[in-house]
Design a protein around this motif. Sequence first.
Motif, PDB file in Angstrom:
ATOM      1  N   GLY A 276       0.793  -1.223   0.000  1.00  0.00           N
ATOM      2  CA  GLY A 276       0.000   0.000   0.000  1.00  0.00           C
ATOM      3  C   GLY A 276       0.823   1.270   0.000  1.00  0.00           C
ATOM      4  N   VAL A 277       2.028   1.217  -0.584  1.00  0.00           N
ATOM      5  CA  VAL A 277       2.913   2.392  -0.608  1.00  0.00           C
ATOM      6  C   VAL A 277       2.602   3.212  -1.861  1.00  0.00           C
ATOM      7  CG1 VAL A 277       5.291   3.197  -0.493  1.00  0.00           C
ATOM      8  CG2 VAL A 277       4.666   1.006   0.565  1.00  0.00           C
ATOM      9  N   THR A 278       2.291   4.492  -1.666  1.00  0.00           N
ATOM     10  CA  THR A 278       1.815   5.342  -2.752  1.00  0.00           C
ATOM     11  C   THR A 278       2.892   6.319  -3.214  1.00  0.00           C
ATOM     12  OG1 THR A 278      -0.458   5.218  -1.932  1.00  0.00           O
ATOM     13  CG2 THR A 278       0.067   7.056  -3.391  1.00  0.00           C
ATOM     14  N   TYR A 279       2.959   6.497  -4.550  1.00  0.00           N
ATOM     15  CA  TYR A 279       3.807   7.521  -5.162  1.00  0.00           C
ATOM     16  C   TYR A 279       2.948   8.296  -6.152  1.00  0.00           C
ATOM     17  CZ  TYR A 279       7.510   4.945  -2.962  1.00  0.00           C
ATOM     18  OH  TYR A 279       8.287   4.332  -2.027  1.00  0.00           O
ATOM     19  N   SER A 280       3.188   9.616  -6.246  1.00  0.00           N
ATOM     20  CA  SER A 280       2.334  10.423  -7.104  1.00  0.00           C
ATOM     21  C   SER A 280       3.069  11.644  -7.628  1.00  0.00           C
ATOM     22  CB  SER A 280       1.085  10.871  -6.336  1.00  0.00           C
ATOM     23  OG  SER A 280       1.439  11.717  -5.255  1.00  0.00           O
ATOM     24  N   ILE A 281       2.480  12.245  -8.660  1.00  0.00           N
ATOM     25  CA  ILE A 281       2.919  13.526  -9.207  1.00  0.00           C
ATOM     26  C   ILE A 281       1.684  14.383  -9.427  1.00  0.00           C
ATOM     27  CG2 ILE A 281       4.989  12.583 -10.335  1.00  0.00           C
ATOM     28  CD1 ILE A 281       3.420  12.632 -12.974  1.00  0.00           C
ATOM     29  N   THR A 282       1.888  15.670  -9.640  1.00  0.00           N
ATOM     30  CA  THR A 282       0.780  16.549  -9.975  1.00  0.00           C
ATOM     31  C   THR A 282       0.256  16.203 -11.366  1.00  0.00           C
ATOM     32  OG1 THR A 282       1.700  18.315  -8.610  1.00  0.00           O
ATOM     33  CG2 THR A 282       0.097  18.948 -10.293  1.00  0.00           C
ATOM     34  N   ALA A 283      -1.057  16.083 -11.479  1.00  0.00           N
ATOM     35  CA  ALA A 283      -1.661  15.759 -12.776  1.00  0.00           C
ATOM     36  C   ALA A 283      -1.413  16.889 -13.775  1.00  0.00           C
ATOM     37  CB  ALA A 283      -3.157  15.524 -12.604  1.00  0.00           C
ATOM     38  N   GLN A 284      -1.213  16.507 -15.051  1.00  0.00           N
ATOM     39  CA  GLN A 284      -1.036  17.476 -16.125  1.00  0.00           C
ATOM     40  C   GLN A 284      -2.100  17.210 -17.195  1.00  0.00           C
ATOM     41  OE1 GLN A 284       3.006  18.344 -17.412  1.00  0.00           O
ATOM     42  NE2 GLN A 284       3.852  17.251 -15.638  1.00  0.00           N
ATOM     43  N   SER A 285      -2.755  18.274 -17.628  1.00  0.00           N
ATOM     44  CA  SER A 285      -3.875  18.137 -18.563  1.00  0.00           C
ATOM     45  C   SER A 285      -3.431  17.473 -19.869  1.00  0.00           C
ATOM     46  CB  SER A 285      -4.451  19.517 -18.863  1.00  0.00           C
ATOM     47  OG  SER A 285      -5.503  19.439 -19.788  1.00  0.00           O
ATOM     48  N   GLY A 286      -4.223  16.486 -20.284  1.00  0.00           N
ATOM     49  CA  GLY A 286      -3.983  15.833 -21.564  1.00  0.00           C
ATOM     50  C   GLY A 286      -2.812  14.886 -21.600  1.00  0.00           C
ATOM     51  N   ALA A 287      -2.232  14.567 -20.428  1.00  0.00           N
ATOM     52  CA  ALA A 287      -1.032  13.724 -20.382  1.00  0.00           C
ATOM     53  C   ALA A 287      -1.384  12.278 -20.076  1.00  0.00           C
ATOM     54  CB  ALA A 287      -0.055  14.249 -19.343  1.00  0.00           C
ATOM     55  N   SER A 288      -0.508  11.374 -20.543  1.00  0.00           N
ATOM     56  CA  SER A 288      -0.554   9.973 -20.130  1.00  0.00           C
ATOM     57  C   SER A 288       0.669   9.705 -19.264  1.00  0.00           C
ATOM     58  CB  SER A 288      -0.576   9.043 -21.344  1.00  0.00           C
ATOM     59  OG  SER A 288       0.614   9.191 -22.099  1.00  0.00           O
ATOM     60  N   TYR A 289       0.592   8.613 -18.466  1.00  0.00           N
ATOM     61  CA  TYR A 289       1.625   8.347 -17.458  1.00  0.00           C
ATOM     62  C   TYR A 289       2.052   6.883 -17.535  1.00  0.00           C
ATOM     63  CZ  TYR A 289      -0.751  12.513 -15.655  1.00  0.00           C
ATOM     64  OH  TYR A 289      -1.338  13.735 -15.538  1.00  0.00           O
ATOM     65  N   VAL A 290       3.362   6.658 -17.559  1.00  0.00           N
ATOM     66  CA  VAL A 290       3.906   5.303 -17.499  1.00  0.00           C
ATOM     67  C   VAL A 290       4.910   5.255 -16.347  1.00  0.00           C
ATOM     68  CG1 VAL A 290       5.201   3.496 -18.677  1.00  0.00           C
ATOM     69  CG2 VAL A 290       3.573   4.904 -19.964  1.00  0.00           C
ATOM     70  N   TRP A 291       4.628   4.390 -15.372  1.00  0.00           N
ATOM     71  CA  TRP A 291       5.473   4.267 -14.183  1.00  0.00           C
ATOM     72  C   TRP A 291       6.369   3.036 -14.282  1.00  0.00           C
ATOM     73  CZ3 TRP A 291       5.288   7.722 -10.020  1.00  0.00           C
ATOM     74  CH2 TRP A 291       4.243   8.643 -10.029  1.00  0.00           C
ATOM     75  N   THR A 292       7.562   3.122 -13.714  1.00  0.00           N
ATOM     76  CA  THR A 292       8.444   1.965 -13.557  1.00  0.00           C
ATOM     77  C   THR A 292       8.930   1.921 -12.114  1.00  0.00           C
ATOM     78  OG1 THR A 292      10.386   3.232 -14.285  1.00  0.00           O
ATOM     79  CG2 THR A 292       9.215   1.959 -15.966  1.00  0.00           C
ATOM     80  N   VAL A 293       9.188   0.696 -11.629  1.00  0.00           N
ATOM     81  CA  VAL A 293       9.590   0.490 -10.233  1.00  0.00           C
ATOM     82  C   VAL A 293      10.772  -0.476 -10.186  1.00  0.00           C
ATOM     83  CG1 VAL A 293       7.333   1.009  -9.223  1.00  0.00           C
ATOM     84  CG2 VAL A 293       7.816  -1.312 -10.042  1.00  0.00           C
ATOM     85  N   PRO A 294      11.497  -0.542  -9.041  1.00  0.00           N
ATOM     86  CA  PRO A 294      12.643  -1.450  -8.931  1.00  0.00           C
ATOM     87  C   PRO A 294      12.238  -2.927  -8.996  1.00  0.00           C
ATOM     88  CG  PRO A 294      12.756   0.282  -7.268  1.00  0.00           C
ATOM     89  CD  PRO A 294      11.376   0.336  -7.863  1.00  0.00           C
ATOM     90  N   ALA A 295      13.250  -3.780  -9.057  1.00  0.00           N
ATOM     91  CA  ALA A 295      13.031  -5.228  -9.117  1.00  0.00           C
ATOM     92  C   ALA A 295      12.253  -5.707  -7.898  1.00  0.00           C
ATOM     93  CB  ALA A 295      14.368  -5.960  -9.202  1.00  0.00           C
ATOM     94  N   ASN A 296      11.338  -6.652  -8.140  1.00  0.00           N
ATOM     95  CA  ASN A 296      10.542  -7.307  -7.103  1.00  0.00           C
ATOM     96  C   ASN A 296       9.581  -6.346  -6.392  1.00  0.00           C
ATOM     97  OD1 ASN A 296      11.864  -9.868  -7.550  1.00  0.00           O
ATOM     98  ND2 ASN A 296      13.621  -9.005  -6.482  1.00  0.00           N
ATOM     99  N   VAL A 297       9.223  -5.278  -7.115  1.00  0.00           N
ATOM    100  CA  VAL A 297       8.191  -4.351  -6.644  1.00  0.00           C
ATOM    101  C   VAL A 297       7.034  -4.420  -7.635  1.00  0.00           C
ATOM    102  CG1 VAL A 297       7.638  -1.960  -6.054  1.00  0.00           C
ATOM    103  CG2 VAL A 297       9.941  -2.857  -5.623  1.00  0.00           C
ATOM    104  N   THR A 298       5.812  -4.459  -7.128  1.00  0.00           N
ATOM    105  CA  THR A 298       4.624  -4.577  -7.974  1.00  0.00           C
ATOM    106  C   THR A 298       3.767  -3.323  -7.861  1.00  0.00           C
ATOM    107  OG1 THR A 298       4.596  -6.973  -7.599  1.00  0.00           O
ATOM    108  CG2 THR A 298       2.584  -5.980  -8.468  1.00  0.00           C
ATOM    109  N   ILE A 299       3.336  -2.804  -9.014  1.00  0.00           N
ATOM    110  CA  ILE A 299       2.350  -1.720  -9.034  1.00  0.00           C
ATOM    111  C   ILE A 299       0.974  -2.377  -8.947  1.00  0.00           C
ATOM    112  CG2 ILE A 299       1.376   0.181 -10.368  1.00  0.00           C
ATOM    113  CD1 ILE A 299       4.140   0.499 -11.681  1.00  0.00           C
TER     114      ILE A 299
END
Length: 299
Positions: free
Chosen positions: A96-119
């Motif tokens: 349940g660990v959360t990471y975020s950024i400020t939303a930007q209009s019209g943007a798409s988001y692709v996140w990556t995380v370290p090994a053995n971490v699940t989104i």
Amino acid sequence: GSTLICGVQSAVTYTVPSQSGATYTWTVPANVSITSGQGTNTIITSWAAGAASGNVGITITTGCGTTTGSLAVTKSNPPTTPTVTGTATLCAGATGVTYSITAQSGASYVWTVPANVTITGGQGTNSITTTWSASAVSGSVSVAVTNSCGTSNGSFAVTVNKAPTTPTITGNASVCPNTTGVVYSVVAQSGASYVWTVPANVTITAGQGTNSITTTWGASAASGNVGVTLTNSCGNASASFAVTVGTAPATTTITGSTLICGVQSAITYSVPSQSGATYTWTVPANVSITSGQGTNTII
């Protein structure tokens, strides 16, 4: 001409086919400049940072009338560089660990995380929820923000800590009463604190709170366990080490003949047997121990 303008641009051309005897009047959105060509069939424009989306318009006039036309133009900007916020230091196994950024209009988001971490939720949005497995490693949580004008990237360093591993205590497994300077230790583990325990009538003379202690075993010290608990922000681990306290031989009385006349053989001397003891006998000159040396009875 261009229907998408990204950021600040200059020398953007718009044109219509030339018509004989015509005059041309162009209009552009707010904060857009016609740098040349007004009154002709082709203009060059400059789009400032604050330029608005809107229509590039044309009015064509001849002696026979007027006609108009327009082209819809979208003004946009590349995404701003995102700033990732969240937990910078955590324990392996965290959920349940959360990471975020400020939303930007019209943007798409692709996140990556370290090994053995699940989104576990939020991929494709400006906020994700993650699970860090027992084997998760330190690394960066990163995001790529994309719109029609480009991509911007941000990352956030995360340190993964683990609970201490089970230690192994080394030291003397057997001691005698009234023994000083007896050392017990474990391999040091980064970030851990140490709490040692010892049997009754044993004193820790140095090292409590570290990975190595020095002990004194008193006259009445009891057999028992030397124990240690290692603790860090992610948990604890304990170990124990059995120590046997020996006993000094009791004062003893030799039984046997106290008068020897002439030459004699098979004369027996003995002491009471004591558990764990060894025996070394001595006799007067010209007397031989024929058997039993090393035991509690000699002949």
